[in-house]
Design a protein around this motif. Structure first.
Motif, PDB file in Angstrom:
ATOM      1  N   ILE A   3       0.232   9.751  -6.163  1.00 23.79           N
ATOM      2  CA  ILE A   3      -0.311  10.950  -6.799  1.00 23.79           C
ATOM      3  C   ILE A   3      -1.791  10.739  -7.075  1.00 23.79           C
ATOM      4  CG2 ILE A   3      -0.156  12.437  -8.814  1.00 23.79           C
ATOM      5  CD1 ILE A   3       2.764  11.557  -9.085  1.00 23.79           C
ATOM      6  N   LEU A   4      -2.647  11.598  -6.538  1.00 26.10           N
ATOM      7  CA  LEU A   4      -4.086  11.478  -6.715  1.00 26.10           C
ATOM      8  C   LEU A   4      -4.496  12.073  -8.061  1.00 26.10           C
ATOM      9  CD1 LEU A   4      -6.807  10.677  -5.454  1.00 26.10           C
ATOM     10  CD2 LEU A   4      -6.952  12.991  -4.518  1.00 26.10           C
ATOM     11  N   THR A   5      -5.139  11.265  -8.891  1.00 35.63           N
ATOM     12  CA  THR A   5      -5.619  11.721 -10.186  1.00 35.63           C
ATOM     13  C   THR A   5      -6.975  12.390 -10.014  1.00 35.63           C
ATOM     14  OG1 THR A   5      -6.816   9.698 -10.693  1.00 35.63           O
ATOM     15  CG2 THR A   5      -4.481   9.742 -11.245  1.00 35.63           C
ATOM     16  N   ASP A   6      -7.531  12.855 -11.138  1.00 33.63           N
ATOM     17  CA  ASP A   6      -8.854  13.485 -11.077  1.00 33.63           C
ATOM     18  C   ASP A   6      -9.855  12.510 -10.474  1.00 33.63           C
ATOM     19  OD1 ASP A   6      -7.879  15.747 -12.239  1.00 33.63           O
ATOM     20  OD2 ASP A   6      -8.441  15.152 -14.279  1.00 33.63           O
ATOM     21  N   PRO A   7     -10.712  12.962  -9.584  1.00 27.62           N
ATOM     22  CA  PRO A   7     -11.671  12.065  -8.945  1.00 27.62           C
ATOM     23  C   PRO A   7     -12.742  11.602  -9.931  1.00 27.62           C
ATOM     24  CG  PRO A   7     -12.116  14.322  -8.313  1.00 27.62           C
ATOM     25  CD  PRO A   7     -10.826  14.342  -9.070  1.00 27.62           C
ATOM     26  N   LEU A  36     -10.386  -0.485 -13.472  1.00 28.78           N
ATOM     27  CA  LEU A  36      -9.005  -0.903 -13.223  1.00 28.78           C
ATOM     28  C   LEU A  36      -8.913  -2.423 -13.286  1.00 28.78           C
ATOM     29  CD1 LEU A  36      -8.128   1.319 -10.113  1.00 28.78           C
ATOM     30  CD2 LEU A  36      -7.551   1.767 -12.506  1.00 28.78           C
ATOM     31  N   ASP A  37      -7.854  -2.937 -13.905  1.00 26.13           N
ATOM     32  CA  ASP A  37      -7.643  -4.385 -13.931  1.00 26.13           C
ATOM     33  C   ASP A  37      -6.152  -4.666 -13.981  1.00 26.13           C
ATOM     34  OD1 ASP A  37      -9.690  -6.935 -14.863  1.00 26.13           O
ATOM     35  OD2 ASP A  37      -7.535  -7.248 -14.953  1.00 26.13           O
ATOM     36  N   HIS A  38      -5.750  -5.735 -13.285  1.00 24.89           N
ATOM     37  CA  HIS A  38      -4.328  -6.082 -13.245  1.00 24.89           C
ATOM     38  C   HIS A  38      -3.856  -6.735 -14.539  1.00 24.89           C
ATOM     39  CE1 HIS A  38      -6.274  -9.888 -12.240  1.00 24.89           C
ATOM     40  NE2 HIS A  38      -5.181 -10.477 -12.683  1.00 24.89           N
ATOM     41  N   ALA A  39      -4.800  -7.257 -15.337  1.00 31.41           N
ATOM     42  CA  ALA A  39      -4.432  -7.917 -16.597  1.00 31.41           C
ATOM     43  C   ALA A  39      -4.036  -6.887 -17.648  1.00 31.41           C
ATOM     44  CB  ALA A  39      -5.586  -8.772 -17.103  1.00 31.41           C
ATOM     45  N   SER A 134      -2.138  -3.118 -10.917  1.00 31.71           N
ATOM     46  CA  SER A 134      -2.376  -3.949  -9.742  1.00 31.71           C
ATOM     47  C   SER A 134      -2.656  -3.068  -8.529  1.00 31.71           C
ATOM     48  CB  SER A 134      -1.166  -4.842  -9.457  1.00 31.71           C
ATOM     49  OG  SER A 134      -0.967  -5.749 -10.525  1.00 31.71           O
ATOM     50  N   VAL A 135      -3.841  -3.218  -7.982  1.00 32.39           N
ATOM     51  CA  VAL A 135      -4.242  -2.417  -6.819  1.00 32.39           C
ATOM     52  C   VAL A 135      -3.459  -2.870  -5.593  1.00 32.39           C
ATOM     53  CG1 VAL A 135      -6.153  -1.883  -5.269  1.00 32.39           C
ATOM     54  CG2 VAL A 135      -6.525  -1.946  -7.751  1.00 32.39           C
ATOM     55  N   THR A 136      -2.862  -1.932  -4.906  1.00 32.76           N
ATOM     56  CA  THR A 136      -2.072  -2.248  -3.715  1.00 32.76           C
ATOM     57  C   THR A 136      -2.766  -1.852  -2.432  1.00 32.76           C
ATOM     58  OG1 THR A 136      -0.894  -0.142  -4.020  1.00 32.76           O
ATOM     59  CG2 THR A 136       0.125  -2.137  -4.934  1.00 32.76           C
ATOM     60  N   ASP A 137      -3.770  -0.956  -2.519  1.00 33.28           N
ATOM     61  CA  ASP A 137      -4.474  -0.553  -1.299  1.00 33.28           C
ATOM     62  C   ASP A 137      -5.823   0.059  -1.663  1.00 33.28           C
ATOM     63  OD1 ASP A 137      -4.507  -0.133   1.628  1.00 33.28           O
ATOM     64  OD2 ASP A 137      -4.619   1.974   1.059  1.00 33.28           O
ATOM     65  N   VAL A 138      -6.797  -0.213  -0.810  1.00 35.20           N
ATOM     66  CA  VAL A 138      -8.114   0.419  -0.926  1.00 35.20           C
ATOM     67  C   VAL A 138      -8.516   0.895   0.462  1.00 35.20           C
ATOM     68  CG1 VAL A 138     -10.528   0.149  -1.573  1.00 35.20           C
ATOM     69  CG2 VAL A 138      -8.775  -1.116  -2.819  1.00 35.20           C
ATOM     70  N   GLU A 151       2.337   4.141  -7.481  1.00 35.37           N
ATOM     71  CA  GLU A 151       2.458   5.572  -7.232  1.00 35.37           C
ATOM     72  C   GLU A 151       1.213   6.347  -7.653  1.00 35.37           C
ATOM     73  OE1 GLU A 151       4.977   6.995  -5.589  1.00 35.37           O
ATOM     74  OE2 GLU A 151       5.619   4.919  -5.293  1.00 35.37           O
ATOM     75  N   ARG A 152       0.200   5.647  -8.127  1.00 32.91           N
ATOM     76  CA  ARG A 152      -1.021   6.319  -8.571  1.00 32.91           C
ATOM     77  C   ARG A 152      -2.171   6.031  -7.616  1.00 32.91           C
ATOM     78  NH1 ARG A 152      -1.334   3.893 -14.482  1.00 32.91           N
ATOM     79  NH2 ARG A 152      -0.610   2.098 -13.261  1.00 32.91           N
ATOM     80  N   SER A 153      -3.094   6.983  -7.551  1.00 28.49           N
ATOM     81  CA  SER A 153      -4.241   6.816  -6.656  1.00 28.49           C
ATOM     82  C   SER A 153      -5.448   7.509  -7.265  1.00 28.49           C
ATOM     83  CB  SER A 153      -3.920   7.430  -5.282  1.00 28.49           C
ATOM     84  OG  SER A 153      -4.960   7.177  -4.380  1.00 28.49           O
ATOM     85  N   TRP A 154      -6.616   6.905  -7.074  1.00 28.92           N
ATOM     86  CA  TRP A 154      -7.869   7.470  -7.575  1.00 28.92           C
ATOM     87  C   TRP A 154      -8.891   7.451  -6.446  1.00 28.92           C
ATOM     88  CZ3 TRP A 154      -5.018   3.616  -9.817  1.00 28.92           C
ATOM     89  CH2 TRP A 154      -4.412   3.904 -11.053  1.00 28.92           C
ATOM     90  N   SER A 155      -9.862   8.366  -6.497  1.00 34.02           N
ATOM     91  CA  SER A 155     -10.896   8.372  -5.464  1.00 34.02           C
ATOM     92  C   SER A 155     -12.266   8.497  -6.108  1.00 34.02           C
ATOM     93  CB  SER A 155     -10.674   9.526  -4.481  1.00 34.02           C
ATOM     94  OG  SER A 155     -11.024  10.770  -5.066  1.00 34.02           O
ATOM     95  N   ALA A 156     -13.263   7.984  -5.405  1.00 30.03           N
ATOM     96  CA  ALA A 156     -14.649   8.049  -5.865  1.00 30.03           C
ATOM     97  C   ALA A 156     -15.565   7.729  -4.695  1.00 30.03           C
ATOM     98  CB  ALA A 156     -14.891   7.055  -6.995  1.00 30.03           C
TER      99      ALA A 156
END
Length: 398
Positions: A3-7, A36-39, A134-138, A151-156
């Motif tokens: 799901i793409l959140t607000d850019p 974003l951080d995995h910690a 935890s980022v799974t793809d860029v 299941e989350r995604s962001w763009s910039a």
């Protein structure tokens, strides 16, 4: 499908010193920033730094106190955001500080104050923060970076790599920055542990009996020399002087230790004339911890077949003994690795980045800052200053 959140205008990967600094000041310039951080919380390496008091900068910061394949790359960022600049920020937050030694500045209180400073600056910039992520793809398409975590995604249009290197893996450190850089075609200088204890083997392992003994020395690796304390450990050598030279050391090379940094050349010959009945061991005990003096004397006696009293030693033998004490060579078998390293040397090649903005030359909108980049400082606050300076260089360009 994610799901793409607000850019956003900027996504910063990593909530350490460099990432939070960059996010804060980019946000204060009006950019919509996401960190974003995995910690599960920010600034974990900051919190353990400086014995829990955070050696947040060094007033003697200068370009020659950093290692890089390009010794000129870091000059621009360091000159535009100085130790005095960060100190002013610290004071603006009412944080009490002190200088310890060699220009190292620490919080009087705790390292938590530096983390709180960065978070307060992020709040001023309306920075959005997401932890346990935890980022799974860029990916990159149509001028925008898309970052996916489950299941989350962001763009910039801009992405900042601030995830550091693999030093201190118990805090979650990894080579993620390098994998991401290579994905976008950036070269990486081979990462290696830096500011790390060195291990000894073979006959040198006999020095393990000195575990816990330290002494002021001059340690050398190639042209690099540092006058600080060395510490013998159950595995080899540590202490500030050894950590410093470890950044320059390469496997297979020796390091040299001067155990008599406060003595002029010819000291033993002068002592022979003045106190001929003195024992070499007793003289070394006046200069060094007793256990170390005895171990060195035993080694010298075995190698040079020295008699007990220095008055019975030839001038040539005394010169050899003094030379050995001033240039005692150790041949480390390795280091204690990333698990014990304070920082990582190597990283994303500076040839790929603009020294003024930290932006990738071949991938507009992609930035790399802090420890992820092939710039490594000396022990004593220099790596934090590189984090602040490189972060600000990117923040002012975003």
């Amino acid at each position: 499908m994610a799901i793409l959140t607000d850019p956003f205008d900027v996504v910063v990967l990593g909530a350490g010193a460099a990432g939070l600094m960059c996010a804060a000041f980019a946000g204060q310039r009006g950019r919509r920033v996401l960190v974003l951080d995995h910690a599960d919380r920010p600034g974990r390496k900051i919190l353990i730094s400086g014995g829990g008091r955070c050696n947040f900068t060094n007033i003697h910061t200068a370009p020659d106190r950093f290692l890089s394949a390009n010794p000129h790359f870091h000059k621009s960022a360091l000159s535009r955001y100085t130790a005095a600049d960060f100190l002013a920020l610290v004071e603006s937050h009412g944080i009490a500080w002190h200088e310890k030694t060699l220009g190292q500045l620490f919080c009087d209180g705790s390292a938590r104050q530096i983390v709180d400073l960065l978070l307060a600056e992020c709040d001023r910039g309306n920075v959005v923060q997401r932890y346990d992520t935890s980022v799974t793809d860029v990916s990159h398409a149509d001028g925008r970076f898309r970052v996916t975590a489950g299941e989350r995604s962001w763009s910039a249009p801009c992405l900042v790599i601030a995830t550091g290197g693999p030093a201190i893996p118990k805090l979650g450190a990894s080579g993620f920055a390098y994998d991401l850089a290579r994905r976008f075609g950036l070269k990486v200088v081979e990462p290696r542990p830096a500011l790390v204890p060195l291990t000894l083997g073979g006959t040198e392992a006999l020095f393990r009996e000195l575990s816990g003994v330290s002494a002021p020395v001059i340690a050398r690796s190639g042209p690099a020399a540092f006058t600080e304390a060395a510490l013998f450990t159950h595995r080899g050598l540590s202490g500030p002087a050894i950590l410093q030279v470890s950044s320059y050391w390469r496997k297979g090379e020796p390091i040299s230790v001067d155990f008599l940094p406060g003595r002029d050349a010819g000291w033993l010959l002068a002592a022979k004339r003045n106190t001929p009945r003195a024992a070499l061991r007793a003289m070394l005990r006046d200069e060094l911890p007793e256990r170390l003096a005895q171990a060195l004397c035993d080694r010298l006696g075995a190698e040079l077949m020295l008699p007990h009293d220095i008055g019975n030693m030839s001038d040539a033998a005394l010169r050899k003994a003094e030379e050995r004490l001033r240039q005692w060579q150790f041949c480390p078998t390795g280091s204690e690795g990333f698990a014990k390293a304070e920082v990582t040397a190597g990283g994303i090649s500076t040839a790929e980045l603009s020294s003024r903005t930290m932006e990738a030359r071949r991938m507009p909108g992609l930035y790399a800052i802090g420890e992820a980049v092939d710039v490594t400082g000396w022990l004593g606050g220099y790596n934090f200053q590189w984090a602040w300076a490189s972060a600000m260089a990117a923040a002012l360009a975003l």
